[in-house]
Enzyme design. Sequence first.
Site, short mmCIF file in Angstrom:
data_model
loop_
_atom_site.label_atom_id
_atom_site.label_comp_id
_atom_site.label_asym_id
_atom_site.label_seq_id
_atom_site.Cartn_x
_atom_site.Cartn_y
_atom_site.Cartn_z
CG ASP A 250 -1.08 -1.08 7.32
OD1 ASP A 250 -1.41 -0.34 6.38
OD2 ASP A 250 -0.39 -0.70 8.29
CG ASP B 115 0.63 6.02 8.76
OD1 ASP B 115 -0.19 5.41 9.48
OD2 ASP B 115 1.40 5.44 7.97
C1 GLA Z 1 1.43 1.70 8.28
C2 GLA Z 1 0.29 2.08 9.21
C3 GLA Z 1 0.82 2.39 10.57
C4 GLA Z 1 1.55 1.20 11.11
C5 GLA Z 1 2.65 0.79 10.14
C6 GLA Z 1 3.28 -0.52 10.57
O1 GLA Z 1 2.24 2.78 8.02
O2 GLA Z 1 -0.44 3.15 8.68
O3 GLA Z 1 -0.23 2.76 11.45
O4 GLA Z 1 0.64 0.15 11.31
O5 GLA Z 1 2.16 0.62 8.83
O6 GLA Z 1 4.27 -0.93 9.69
#
Ligand code: GLA
Length: 721
Positions: free
Chosen positions: A473, A543
């Site tokens: 990420d 997301d």
């Molecule tokens: C980001 C990712 C999510 C999740 C969060 C965790 O927002 O896109 O899918 O992994 O971080 O903190």
Amino acid sequence: MSITFNPETKVFDIKTKNSEYLFKIVYDKFPAHTHYGDLLGENKPDFSSPCYSFSPYYKEWGINYLPNDVMSEYVGFDSGDFRATSLRVQNEEGDSMVVLKYKGYSIFDGRVELKGLPSAEADENTQTLELQLYDEVNELEVNVYYTVFPEEDVISRYVKLKNASQKELLVEKLMSLLLDLPHHDYDMISFYGWHCRERQYQRNPLHYGAQNLFSRRGASSHQFNPFFCLCSKDATQDEGEAYGFNFVYSGSYLEEVEVEQTGTTRVQIGLGSDNFQWLLEPGEEFTSPEAVMTYSNNGIGQMSRNFHNFIRDHILPKEIFDKRPVVLNTWEACFFNINEDVLLQFAETAAETDIDMVVMDDGWFGARNGDNAGLGDWYENPKKFKNGLKPFVDKMKSKGVKFGIWIEPEMVNPDSDLFRAHPEWCLQCKGRELMQSRRQLVLDMSNPDVVQYLKDSFTKTFDGVAIDYFKWDMNRHLSQVGSPVLPAKRKGETSFRYMLGVYELYRWFREKYPNAMIENCSGGGGRYDLGMMKYSTMIWTSDNTDPHRRTHIQYSSMMGYPAATMSCHVSNHDNCIEDEKQLQYRYHVALGGALGYEFHLPRASQTAKDAVKKQIEDYHRDYEDLILKGDYYSLLNPYECNYNAYYYTNNERSRILLTFIQQESEDVKTINVKIAQAKEDAVYTDKLTGTKYTGKELLAGISVETEESRYNSRMWYFVEE
Ligand code: GLA
């Protein structure tokens, strides 16, 4: 031969299966662009030299060669061309002008690797033209590369600079690709957005002036995606001209599309100048990232399929991951509240429902119980994993599932052991406040010590642990972009060096854990780009897992990128999973790409679990290879009407998976959906209903009844008898 040079006419000719690119060396000095489009016969357009007032000229060629008015291949700053230019270099006199003249060329099979950067893999058909240009005053060599992928109708471009002088040169702007098109009767399709609303489609006619796309965020970003398309104004999915462009890079970039007095269109793609500078000491070289372009005269759909084929065959990691695992991710179900017991429940339920893998998302390491602490401390939280990571992962796997884990290597929380020990390892500018975003700071990935620290931490924590998958990420953008370890005159290199550090760590992961795939993520699809795709098997699309929003995000994503890269999860917003129709709607939308799940499956009813099990069985048996490797045909655009419709088909066109999505409620009506790839003489059975259709019927179109309620979906799976 895909690339030829005719010494008589001085024309370079680059051919792909269905396109041709031509330029000519005029007056033995200047590469002048003459054509990019359809394959041509004997008659090729020649160099033409328009003449507008106020254009500067050289004494020798006068108005027969006006740099500002001709179509070019690659142009230096302040060289008599007032349009956007490709290369600006300041010399020790303080002058930034660059005048590039032709020196020579070489044509060879294959390609040259770009040191430290992701680039497309060559195959046996790949050829490269190195066009050698030279700036006499600065003694600067500029090699422009054209690498051709004939089968996929793709040509890539990048440049290599070499300071052949004894003095320092400061590169202030650098572009990888310049393409001059002879008119501006095009629409531009591009994607804007923000976190949770990536890749929103827009189509606008070109106008006089600049219509640029860019990122100044140190990531390719949610805000503008580096893919864009220029198409004829009447272009549809199936008809008209379409040029597709993209950049094989994941950091800040600039894409210029400019129409000026001549009415021609100048396209440029590169690092730009806002977040880029590079000092070239005597003898030093610099290679730009690669940009790619494709041309289709069979509509926007063919342009997309060219890129889909190209990305699958030349960009995505070639690996054992022919298939993508169906994952169950913990994030939306648990957020930071994970522990061994919850994870083991996930593993058991996943195994029961034939889910392939459980991905343990954020919250497993350091003091990570929220987003305020722990980033940078890459060891398991001893309170959550009492016996360590290895026994826990072994226990998970003994349930019969694979195991994936979340990491965010490039970041650090101020509340972390790492920051307390090494505050100097963050990006920062002396005397300026360190600005946080999501309560985190950015590590200075241009510092080799930082990259080494990450390698050492991950080795310590992951070695010997049977991890099958990393979700990588990146949850903030770069500000105060200064590296404390770079000397003042090289500070402007931080942003690019940051990306080199990131790519180096990606390559290290791939080599160190060759059997583990990487899913890339940046707050969803904030680095949905070809640079990341080179190292990651797929990308977390957004997301936002709401299927209505996803319909839009996925539609646009498919225009530039294949379904094989697009992670799509069935989630449980609004607690819809127990509703049979809604579960099916979410599944249908998620079948746009690589299927996964992201909700508290252990808490779901047996009925919902059974439905999920059936979904996965159908996916693996019938749909998966069509979605991940088949040809994609888009039928309806959800930005322009109330529906999305598309199908995937195999090479033989013997299997066709059609999806129809209705977004909002409306008065019931009948929509005709034509399957132009059906074989006229074949008979197909829709395996979902048992209904038979002749190929002719599918070509003429099947009737789809819409519904009064919103959020509806249907699928058909046609198989030839
Ligand atoms: C980001 C990712 C999510 C999740 C969060 C965790 O927002 O896109 O899918 O992994 O971080 O903190």
